[in-house]
Scaffold this motif. Structure first.
Motif, PDB file in Angstrom:
ATOM      1  N   UNK A 288     -39.995 -10.606   3.394  1.00  0.00           N
ATOM      2  CA  UNK A 288     -41.453 -10.674   3.389  1.00  0.00           C
ATOM      3  C   UNK A 288     -42.031 -10.287   2.027  1.00  0.00           C
ATOM      4  N   UNK A 289     -41.156 -10.026   1.063  1.00  0.00           N
ATOM      5  CA  UNK A 289     -41.621  -9.655  -0.266  1.00  0.00           C
ATOM      6  C   UNK A 289     -41.956  -8.187  -0.413  1.00  0.00           C
ATOM      7  N   UNK A 290     -41.406  -7.351   0.459  1.00  0.00           N
ATOM      8  CA  UNK A 290     -41.668  -5.910   0.437  1.00  0.00           C
ATOM      9  C   UNK A 290     -40.404  -5.187  -0.017  1.00  0.00           C
ATOM     10  N   UNK A 291     -40.523  -4.339  -1.014  1.00  0.00           N
ATOM     11  CA  UNK A 291     -39.390  -3.588  -1.531  1.00  0.00           C
ATOM     12  C   UNK A 291     -39.413  -2.173  -0.954  1.00  0.00           C
ATOM     13  N   UNK A 292     -38.545  -1.864   0.033  1.00  0.00           N
ATOM     14  CA  UNK A 292     -38.551  -0.532   0.657  1.00  0.00           C
ATOM     15  C   UNK A 292     -38.317   0.606  -0.326  1.00  0.00           C
ATOM     16  N   UNK A 293     -37.623   0.320  -1.435  1.00  0.00           N
ATOM     17  CA  UNK A 293     -37.345   1.374  -2.415  1.00  0.00           C
ATOM     18  C   UNK A 293     -38.604   1.828  -3.147  1.00  0.00           C
ATOM     19  N   UNK A 294     -39.679   1.050  -3.014  1.00  0.00           N
ATOM     20  CA  UNK A 294     -40.930   1.390  -3.682  1.00  0.00           C
ATOM     21  C   UNK A 294     -41.929   2.049  -2.738  1.00  0.00           C
ATOM     22  N   UNK A 295     -41.422   2.470  -1.576  1.00  0.00           N
ATOM     23  CA  UNK A 295     -42.290   3.071  -0.555  1.00  0.00           C
ATOM     24  C   UNK A 295     -41.791   4.469  -0.228  1.00  0.00           C
TER      25      UNK A 295
END
Length: 407
Positions: A288-295
């Motif tokens: 979906x274009x979401x980077x979990x490492x940036x959250x």
């Protein structure tokens, strides 16, 4: 919970005992077959709930989609470039919910209460959660609820025969009236608006047939405008087994209809966080274009209870023993939940913050929901927060000097 048994006649106590040995049944049931557990749904609303450990791609994608729906200025970015999402998790605790309600109001007036990305609630926390989700404008409503209601506003005891051949010791019809008063169409509209902005509100119930936690997306229900279902889920989350009647949800599997029996979410988890929903969804997030490492998550857990043992001599009779047993089990389970959440947060580099009722403050009470004592709990929570609450950075029993003021 011990006060529910206090003053009961021998007939009522006998009926309570007989519940465990009699085959009396309040309804004719059509439970979901074991092979269909997790595959049924309420009407065409597959997006509104999930059982942790079972895939519900629609709800999980909806949870992830919230990141794409938000205004990027709503949440800060830390020094490592990670967007920080504050999450509020409100536990069960019956009348002790007054402490959490006071803490939230004091936090608002202290001035540093964040706009939570996620709010979760169980049992009394489920009742508080819509008000907590909508923010400081609803603090006074929570104060009214938790400082004016008494036991008669929550339950009414049944007679011996209704207990013997029924499914609970008490009726929660008074609580149903309270939910109609406080959970309005206007509240649902506001929750739906926040849901569209990428915020999420979740409530947990216990699906008793399957011994599973069920997490409900209350914003998705609000978006549909279904106030009756919204209230029903909260009622189920607060339906203490044996004390209150279970709540039945009609579901469909294939071309057949069934019913699910749901009770207090605290039966399985006194408090829960978002990881119960998004566990194992990293691959979907990247698609979906979401980077979990940036959250990064910042969880604030309000434990509406104590973390150290209380003392009260127990009389050698069934009501006293049963009451103390319930209190002990619930308290111990709640502490265990704080450890599980801490472990998860630590593994992922997230931030853990825990609040609970201080052990030196144990107001007495004349009934289970005593408005005078609930006012004292509310005021203590308010005072603890308005001066800047010292959040506990580790679960109870783990030594730490790193506590921080609300900020």
């Amino acid at each position: 919970m011990r006060d529910i048994f206090r003053g009961r006649s021998p007939g009522v106590i006998f009926a309570f005992i007989m519940i465990f040995g009699c085959a009396g049944c309040a309804t004719i049931r059509h439970p979901v077959p074991m092979d269909l557990v997790g595959k049924t749904q309420i009407d065409d609303m597959s997006e509104i709930r999930i059982m942790p450990g079972m895939v519900n791609s629609e709800l999980q994608k909806n949870a992830l989609r919230s990141i794409l729906e938000e205004n990027k200025d709503d949440y800060p970015v830390d020094s490592e470039g990670k967007r920080v999402y504050p999450m509020l998790c409100i536990s069960g605790g019956s009348a002790n919910g007054a402490y959490g309600a006071g803490l939230l109001k004091g936090w608002s007036e202290e001035g540093s209460r964040p706009k939570f990305k996620i709010v979760t609630g169980v049992s009394t926390g489920a009742i508080t959660s819509p008000m907590a989700f909508l923010g400081k404008d609803y603090d006074s409503l929570a104060e009214e609820l938790y400082t004016t209601m008494s036991t008669k506003d929550v339950m009414s005891m049944k007679g011996p025969l209704r207990i013997l051949f029924g499914d609970s010791l008490a009726s929660n019809a008074p609580l149903v009236k309270q939910l109609k008063k406080y959970i309005t169409d206007d509240m649902l509209e506001k929750i739906a608006e926040e849901h569209k902005k990428g915020r999420r509100l979740y409530v947990g119930t216990a699906y008793l047939d399957a011994q599973r936690l069920v997490i409900w997306d209350m914003g998705a229900i609000a978006k549909r405008g279904d106030v009756e279902l919204f209230r029903k889920v909260i009622r189920a989350s607060a339906a203490i087994p044996m004390i209150f009647p279970p709540v039945f949800f009609n579901v469909h599997g294939g071309d057949k209809s069934y019913d699910e029996m749901h009770v207090d979410g605290g039966t399985i988890a006194q408090v829960f966080t978002l990881y119960k929903i998004l566990e194992g969804q990293e691959g979907v997030a990247k698609q979906m274009g979401i980077d979990p490492s940036k959250i990064k998550g910042k969880a604030y857990i309000i434990r509406n209870g104590y973390v150290d043992p209380g003392y009260k001599p127990v009389k050698d009779n069934l009501p006293s023993i049963a009451g103390q047993m319930f209190d002990t089990m619930i308290n111990t389970q709640g502490i265990g939940d704080t450890y599980r959440i801490y472990t998860y947060m630590q593994k992922r580099g997230n931030d853990y913050n825990l609040a609970f009722i201080p052990g030196d403050f144990r107001p007495g009470k004349k009934q289970e929901f005593d408005p005078e004592q609930m006012r004292k709990l509310f005021d203590r929570g308010y005072q603890d927060a308005v001066k800047g609450y010292k959040w506990h950075k580790v679960p109870p029993g783990m030594e730490s000097n790193s506590e921080e003021t609300i900020k």
